[in-house]
Design a protein around this motif. Structure first.
Motif, PDB file in Angstrom:
ATOM      1  N   HIS A  39      -7.767  -1.353   2.797  1.00 22.97           N
ATOM      2  CA  HIS A  39      -7.406  -2.775   2.845  1.00 22.97           C
ATOM      3  C   HIS A  39      -7.849  -3.404   4.167  1.00 22.97           C
ATOM      4  O   HIS A  39      -8.345  -4.536   4.199  1.00 22.97           O
ATOM      5  N   CYS A  81       0.858  -1.183   0.000  1.00 23.67           N
ATOM      6  CA  CYS A  81       0.000   0.000   0.000  1.00 23.67           C
ATOM      7  C   CYS A  81       0.895   1.234   0.000  1.00 23.67           C
ATOM      8  O   CYS A  81       1.883   1.293   0.731  1.00 23.67           O
ATOM      9  N   ARG A  82       0.495   2.234  -0.795  1.00 22.95           N
ATOM     10  CA  ARG A  82       1.324   3.421  -0.937  1.00 22.95           C
ATOM     11  C   ARG A  82       0.854   4.600  -0.100  1.00 22.95           C
ATOM     12  O   ARG A  82       1.496   5.647  -0.114  1.00 22.95           O
ATOM     13  N   SER A  83      -0.236   4.489   0.611  1.00 23.11           N
ATOM     14  CA  SER A  83      -0.735   5.584   1.428  1.00 23.11           C
ATOM     15  C   SER A  83      -1.542   5.024   2.579  1.00 23.11           C
ATOM     16  O   SER A  83      -1.948   3.862   2.566  1.00 23.11           O
ATOM     17  N   THR A 106      -4.444   5.903   3.278  1.00 22.83           N
ATOM     18  CA  THR A 106      -5.813   5.672   2.799  1.00 22.83           C
ATOM     19  C   THR A 106      -5.951   4.271   2.235  1.00 22.83           C
ATOM     20  O   THR A 106      -6.930   3.565   2.511  1.00 22.83           O
ATOM     21  N   GLU A 107      -4.935   3.821   1.440  1.00 29.31           N
ATOM     22  CA  GLU A 107      -4.968   2.458   0.921  1.00 29.31           C
ATOM     23  C   GLU A 107      -4.924   1.438   2.055  1.00 29.31           C
ATOM     24  O   GLU A 107      -5.578   0.398   2.005  1.00 29.31           O
TER      25      GLU A 107
END
Length: 409
Positions: A61, A52-54, A56-57
């Motif tokens: 998830h 995940c890159r943030s 929020t992701e």
């Protein structure tokens, strides 16, 4: 320090490579990119391995899968951005082909760049090879990006050589019209997905409404069934009480008759010749009204009215029911104690708990309390204490307290 990511100046997104920046530009039409020393955030789920890159992701998830543990591998995955990693010089390609003993050489062509920006750079005095190289390696996005690339690589030995790339990699960038169509397609896809999600949620809400409706109907049926059972039980008790009262009257009449015969000096009447009086009693054309059942209904209506007038104050209504139950219980347990049978109406505690609520004083009056001394007190006379009525009041109050649907249906 070398750049660790490409920063989109339009939306602030961090991208790992030139390829990702180009894909981002195609999808969003953003064109303002620059190198950044901040690495792309990489949080890897320890359960399924999804990166995940943030944050929020990560939150999405977690919500979708329930996985909670993530490992921060940002520093491990961070690599300097290589703006020249994709295209390779022609000589390098030839050497690799010779080293591998390949019998076929890949065709090399000049990369296609934006012709309008190329003309502007040539008008500024940049040679065509240098302008073409600058536009190609800066992502073919903006004039400013190409000029910045030239400033950073002006000392390169091949700065004025025409760049060559394999023919398969020389694909023109999307035109503005194609970008608009692509963006429209993505928006349409997102809209359809949102509509499907809304329909699914509406179906779930409809199922929930049907379930709640069934539960309310079942609760109403149970309440009505219990009410019928209570009325039948009260009527049975009334009939037994009426039967006992008739028997007492009959015995009293027999005793009075025997006493009169004794005073007149007559011998006692022979029971075998006595005329039975029971059939006379049974010929009554009408039955007496069932007072406890009538009072029970009045009590129930009074409590239901109290709750409906204060429907947004559940705690206050419950406290009023419990206070009324305490008054009725004290009188039933101690009928000879006057302090339990007399209530001052202007008492602050009484006013707060019962007196100020619609129907509170009326319920006590149904139990037998009366206003005395210019309506300053509620008083229940000793000879008017009816344990059956108080028992009915206790049953109705207990039902109102324990039944969560009382006064709602």
């Amino acid at each position: 320090m070398a750049g660790l990511s490409l920063l989109c100046g339009d939306c602030g997104a961090h991208l790992k490579s030139v390829e990702e920046a180009q894909q981002h530009a195609e999808l969003t039409s953003h064109s303002n990119f620059s190198e950044s020393t901040e690495a792309v955030l990489t949080l890897v789920c320890s359960t399924c391995g999804k990166p995940c890159r943030s944050q929020t992701e990560v939150d999405l998830h977690k919500k979708r899968t329930g996985h909670e543990d993530f490992i921060d591998k940002t520093l491990e995955e961070a690599k300097p951005i290589d703006l020249e990693s994709k295209p390779k010089p022609e000589t390098d390609v030839d050497m690799e082909a010779v080293g591998e003993g390949s019998s076929t050489s890949q065709e090399m062509v000049i990369p296609e760049v934006n012709k309008d920006m190329l003309s502007e750079l040539e008008a500024m005095g940049f040679p065509t090879p240098r302008a073409t190289r600058a536009l190609h390696f800066s992502g073919n996005s903006t004039i400013e990006g190409a000029i910045n690339w030239v400033a950073e690589h002006e000392n390169d030995p091949d700065i004025d050589e025409m760049p060559m790339v394999p023919k398969s990699e020389s694909k023109p960038s999307l035109t503005p019209e194609e970008m608009k169509l692509k963006a429209q397609e993505l928006r349409e896809r997102a809209r359809k997905k949102k509509e499907e999600e809304e329909k699914r949620m509406e179906r779930e809400r409809e199922k929930e409404r049907i379930r709640i409706g069934k539960e309310l109907l079942e609760a109403k049926r149970i309440e009505e069934e219990n009410a019928r059972k209570r009325i039948l039980e009260l009527r049975r008790l009334e009939k037994e009480e009426e039967k006992r009262a008739r028997e007492k009257i009959r015995q009293k009449l027999e005793e009075d008759k025997a006493e009169r015969r004794r005073k007149l000096g007559l011998p006692p009447e022979d029971p075998t010749t006595a005329t039975p009086s029971a059939p006379v009693e049974e010929k009554k054309p009408m039955m007496l009204p069932i007072k406890p059942a009538t009072k029970a209904e009045r009590m129930r209506d009074c409590l239901r009215s109290l709750k409906q007038h204060h429907k947004d104050e559940d705690a206050k209504v419950k406290r009023a029911f419990q206070t009324l139950l305490t008054y009725a219980g004290n009188v039933a347990k101690n009928p000879n104690e006057e302090k339990f049978r007399k209530i001052r109406l202007n008492n602050p505690s009484f006013q707060e708990r019962v007196g100020s609520l619609h129907g509170g004083i009326e319920f006590l009056e149904i139990c037998g309390f009366e206003k005395i001394e210019n309506s300053e007190f509620l008083f229940l006379a000793r000879e008017k204490v009816d344990l059956a009525v108080l028992s009915t009041a206790g049953s109705e109050l207990n039902s109102a307290i324990s039944n969560p649907f009382f006064g709602v249906l």
